[in-house]
Motif scaffolding. Sequence first.
Motif, PDB file in Angstrom:
ATOM      1  N   THR A  14       0.920  -1.124   0.112  1.00  0.00           N
ATOM      2  CA  THR A  14       0.045  -0.150   0.018  1.00  0.00           C
ATOM      3  C   THR A  14       0.923   1.233   0.176  1.00  0.00           C
ATOM      4  O   THR A  14       1.932   1.293   0.539  1.00  0.00           O
ATOM      5  CB  THR A  14      -0.847   0.113   1.237  1.00  0.00           C
ATOM      6  OG1 THR A  14      -1.634  -1.057   1.354  1.00  0.00           O
ATOM      7  CG2 THR A  14      -1.910   1.014   1.334  1.00  0.00           C
ATOM      8  N   TYR A  15       0.623   2.193  -0.793  1.00  0.00           N
ATOM      9  CA  TYR A  15       1.396   3.434  -0.728  1.00  0.00           C
ATOM     10  C   TYR A  15       0.673   4.545  -0.593  1.00  0.00           C
ATOM     11  O   TYR A  15      -0.596   4.937  -0.841  1.00  0.00           O
ATOM     12  CB  TYR A  15       1.853   3.711  -2.361  1.00  0.00           C
ATOM     13  CG  TYR A  15       2.838   2.630  -2.752  1.00  0.00           C
ATOM     14  CD1 TYR A  15       3.884   2.042  -2.296  1.00  0.00           C
ATOM     15  CD2 TYR A  15       2.654   2.220  -4.323  1.00  0.00           C
ATOM     16  CE1 TYR A  15       4.734   1.080  -2.963  1.00  0.00           C
ATOM     17  CE2 TYR A  15       3.625   1.356  -4.857  1.00  0.00           C
ATOM     18  CZ  TYR A  15       4.433   0.679  -4.247  1.00  0.00           C
ATOM     19  OH  TYR A  15       5.114  -0.319  -4.754  1.00  0.00           O
ATOM     20  N   LEU A  16       1.570   5.405  -0.007  1.00  0.00           N
ATOM     21  CA  LEU A  16       1.052   7.056   0.331  1.00  0.00           C
ATOM     22  C   LEU A  16       2.159   7.583  -0.633  1.00  0.00           C
ATOM     23  O   LEU A  16       3.290   7.806  -0.249  1.00  0.00           O
ATOM     24  CB  LEU A  16       1.294   7.300   1.830  1.00  0.00           C
ATOM     25  CG  LEU A  16       0.686   8.801   1.897  1.00  0.00           C
ATOM     26  CD1 LEU A  16      -0.542   9.215   1.834  1.00  0.00           C
ATOM     27  CD2 LEU A  16       1.069   9.433   3.300  1.00  0.00           C
ATOM     28  N   PHE A  17       1.629   8.258  -1.809  1.00  0.00           N
ATOM     29  CA  PHE A  17       2.444   8.772  -2.456  1.00  0.00           C
ATOM     30  C   PHE A  17       2.306  10.219  -2.782  1.00  0.00           C
ATOM     31  O   PHE A  17       1.249  11.121  -2.931  1.00  0.00           O
ATOM     32  CB  PHE A  17       2.156   7.971  -4.307  1.00  0.00           C
ATOM     33  CG  PHE A  17       3.107   8.338  -5.154  1.00  0.00           C
ATOM     34  CD1 PHE A  17       3.859   7.452  -5.245  1.00  0.00           C
ATOM     35  CD2 PHE A  17       2.838   9.398  -6.074  1.00  0.00           C
ATOM     36  CE1 PHE A  17       4.911   7.604  -6.594  1.00  0.00           C
ATOM     37  CE2 PHE A  17       3.633   9.627  -7.161  1.00  0.00           C
ATOM     38  CZ  PHE A  17       4.912   8.890  -7.305  1.00  0.00           C
ATOM     39  N   ILE A  18       3.583  10.841  -2.513  1.00  0.00           N
ATOM     40  CA  ILE A  18       3.636  12.341  -2.331  1.00  0.00           C
ATOM     41  C   ILE A  18       4.222  12.818  -3.556  1.00  0.00           C
ATOM     42  O   ILE A  18       5.454  12.805  -3.816  1.00  0.00           O
ATOM     43  CB  ILE A  18       4.200  12.698  -1.287  1.00  0.00           C
ATOM     44  CG1 ILE A  18       3.512  12.175   0.230  1.00  0.00           C
ATOM     45  CG2 ILE A  18       4.376  14.377  -1.012  1.00  0.00           C
ATOM     46  CD1 ILE A  18       4.248  12.246   1.518  1.00  0.00           C
ATOM     47  N   SER A  19       3.527  13.871  -4.496  1.00  0.00           N
ATOM     48  CA  SER A  19       4.385  14.488  -5.466  1.00  0.00           C
ATOM     49  C   SER A  19       3.590  15.768  -5.686  1.00  0.00           C
ATOM     50  O   SER A  19       2.286  15.947  -5.634  1.00  0.00           O
ATOM     51  CB  SER A  19       4.046  13.522  -6.562  1.00  0.00           C
ATOM     52  OG  SER A  19       4.513  14.035  -7.979  1.00  0.00           O
ATOM     53  N   HIS A  20       4.440  16.733  -6.312  1.00  0.00           N
ATOM     54  CA  HIS A  20       3.981  17.972  -6.856  1.00  0.00           C
ATOM     55  C   HIS A  20       3.447  17.560  -8.311  1.00  0.00           C
ATOM     56  O   HIS A  20       2.896  18.442  -9.046  1.00  0.00           O
ATOM     57  CB  HIS A  20       5.423  18.786  -7.289  1.00  0.00           C
ATOM     58  CG  HIS A  20       5.733  19.528  -6.013  1.00  0.00           C
ATOM     59  ND1 HIS A  20       6.759  19.115  -5.144  1.00  0.00           N
ATOM     60  CD2 HIS A  20       5.309  20.628  -5.570  1.00  0.00           C
ATOM     61  CE1 HIS A  20       6.981  20.012  -4.185  1.00  0.00           C
ATOM     62  NE2 HIS A  20       6.325  21.048  -4.484  1.00  0.00           N
ATOM     63  N   ASP A  21       4.025  16.547  -8.920  1.00  0.00           N
ATOM     64  CA  ASP A  21       3.633  16.464 -10.404  1.00  0.00           C
ATOM     65  C   ASP A  21       2.365  15.833 -10.709  1.00  0.00           C
ATOM     66  O   ASP A  21       2.049  14.602 -10.547  1.00  0.00           O
ATOM     67  CB  ASP A  21       4.799  15.441 -10.720  1.00  0.00           C
ATOM     68  CG  ASP A  21       4.811  15.283 -12.430  1.00  0.00           C
ATOM     69  OD1 ASP A  21       3.701  15.541 -13.100  1.00  0.00           O
ATOM     70  OD2 ASP A  21       5.724  15.252 -13.280  1.00  0.00           O
ATOM     71  N   LEU A  22       1.190  16.619 -10.731  1.00  0.00           N
ATOM     72  CA  LEU A  22      -0.129  16.159 -11.321  1.00  0.00           C
ATOM     73  C   LEU A  22      -0.429  14.925 -12.266  1.00  0.00           C
ATOM     74  O   LEU A  22      -1.157  14.028 -12.004  1.00  0.00           O
ATOM     75  CB  LEU A  22      -1.002  17.377 -11.532  1.00  0.00           C
ATOM     76  CG  LEU A  22      -1.127  18.340 -10.326  1.00  0.00           C
ATOM     77  CD1 LEU A  22      -1.946  19.522 -10.723  1.00  0.00           C
ATOM     78  CD2 LEU A  22      -1.918  17.543  -9.064  1.00  0.00           C
ATOM     79  N   SER A  23       0.551  14.846 -13.261  1.00  0.00           N
ATOM     80  CA  SER A  23       0.398  13.976 -14.295  1.00  0.00           C
ATOM     81  C   SER A  23       0.896  12.806 -13.727  1.00  0.00           C
ATOM     82  O   SER A  23       0.263  11.480 -13.940  1.00  0.00           O
ATOM     83  CB  SER A  23       1.391  14.334 -15.617  1.00  0.00           C
ATOM     84  OG  SER A  23       2.396  14.782 -15.403  1.00  0.00           O
ATOM     85  N   VAL A  24       2.067  12.746 -12.780  1.00  0.00           N
ATOM     86  CA  VAL A  24       2.585  11.479 -12.171  1.00  0.00           C
ATOM     87  C   VAL A  24       1.317  10.963 -11.095  1.00  0.00           C
ATOM     88  O   VAL A  24       1.101   9.694 -11.249  1.00  0.00           O
ATOM     89  CB  VAL A  24       3.627  11.764 -11.615  1.00  0.00           C
ATOM     90  CG1 VAL A  24       4.194  10.557 -10.530  1.00  0.00           C
ATOM     91  CG2 VAL A  24       4.744  12.009 -12.359  1.00  0.00           C
ATOM     92  N   VAL A  25       0.907  11.553 -10.399  1.00  0.00           N
ATOM     93  CA  VAL A  25      -0.094  11.348  -9.451  1.00  0.00           C
ATOM     94  C   VAL A  25      -1.356  10.720 -10.049  1.00  0.00           C
ATOM     95  O   VAL A  25      -1.949   9.967  -9.876  1.00  0.00           O
ATOM     96  CB  VAL A  25      -0.729  12.571  -8.730  1.00  0.00           C
ATOM     97  CG1 VAL A  25      -1.921  12.143  -7.927  1.00  0.00           C
ATOM     98  CG2 VAL A  25       0.501  12.991  -7.886  1.00  0.00           C
TER      99      VAL A  25
END
Length: 340
Positions: free
Chosen positions: A216-227
């Motif tokens: 299970t991941y909590l994924f933190i990112s600025h990049d909306l396309s990656v998200v």
Amino acid sequence: MENTQNLLSIVHLKKYFPVSGGIFQRKRFLKANEDVSFDIKAGETFSLVGESGSGKSTLGRTVLGLYKPTSGKVVYYGKEGRGVELTALSEKEFRPLRKDLQIIFQDPYSSLNPRMTVGQIIEEGVATQGLYKRGSEAMREYIFSVLEKCGLQKEAIQRYPHQFSGGQRQRVCIARALAVKPKFIVCDECVSALDASVQSQILNLLTELKEKENLTYLFISHDLSVVRYVSDRVGVMYLGDMAEIGEAEEVFKNPRHPYTIALLASAPSKNKKEEIVLKGNVPSPVSPPSGCKFHTRCFMAKECCTKLVPPLKDIGGGHCVACHFAEVSTREKRNLAKKI
Ligand SMILES: Nc1ncnc2c1ncn2[C@@H]1O[C@H](COP(=O)(O)OP(=O)(O)OP(=O)(O)O)[C@@H](O)[C@H]1O
Ligand code: SF4
Ligand SMILES: [Mg+2]
């Protein structure tokens, strides 16, 4: 506390950092996270997005127990769905659960000891958790198997971090986290420093491992396309609060919080038809605006927004929005934004 679906519940979590002032000044606090509540389901990728300073990393670290919360709790349902309140455990009580909860950072170089080989780096965690005996043949075989899962050659075991490319180093960090058999990994901007082609290789690796290893991941990112690419659900943060939560596709197609609408419209995109610029800067988290914290930058703020804090309410299917005008459609909001 019984639960079969959620892996973690974050309940009214607050994290304040003291701010140093003069001796005669009242003690002040930087409110990095304010009353944040949401669940992370077992097997999902839950992403956090928001501008710099919105409290994403602080939330990730507090969930992992790396920061002690100011108040609120984190409940972990790792053992056959039985809930353990992580935030109530002593360091000693937490120790056996540490291996379940791992983190991968943005800069793989600074998070790897330059004087240790990759083999030693991975062995460290595995031996500490008592999975295999240090220096044993079984340990060596196990390290090889983890390296292979992460797309690294056996030879990597005797090499040092500086002998790898950025993408390979991030693979080493993933291998180190994976080696202790975790259940949950916080990926904090873990592909932000990589080139686009390497980014997608690492994202594919994370997706593959999630399925194979039941992660299970909590994924933190600025990049909306990656998200958008990696997430099952997404939480949009603004000044320490959760502004909007929902299924990723729903939030991207049908955003209802004015902040999400502005954030998505400001993101770089090749075929963008509209341009809604997020006006002004993020206010100080030491003295955030009253009522709705977004009112100083919101294109549809009304008098009530300056006084009343909007609750995070479900507008259907688990799509939750903290706005007094959550029911107003996305199209209507976009039109209003464009007029300003
Ligand atoms: N250890 C700390 N001590 C004091 N203040 C901190 C600490 N860590 C973070 N902050 C402050 O808390 C707020 C939230 O920071 P945080 O790093 O969680 O934001 P973020 O959303 O991860 O930002 P970024 O996208 O830039 O990584 C910021 O105002 C930051 O300056
Ligand atoms: S509550 Fe008011 S200020 Fe806040 S996002 Fe909604 S409309 Fe804007
Ligand atoms: Mg951060």
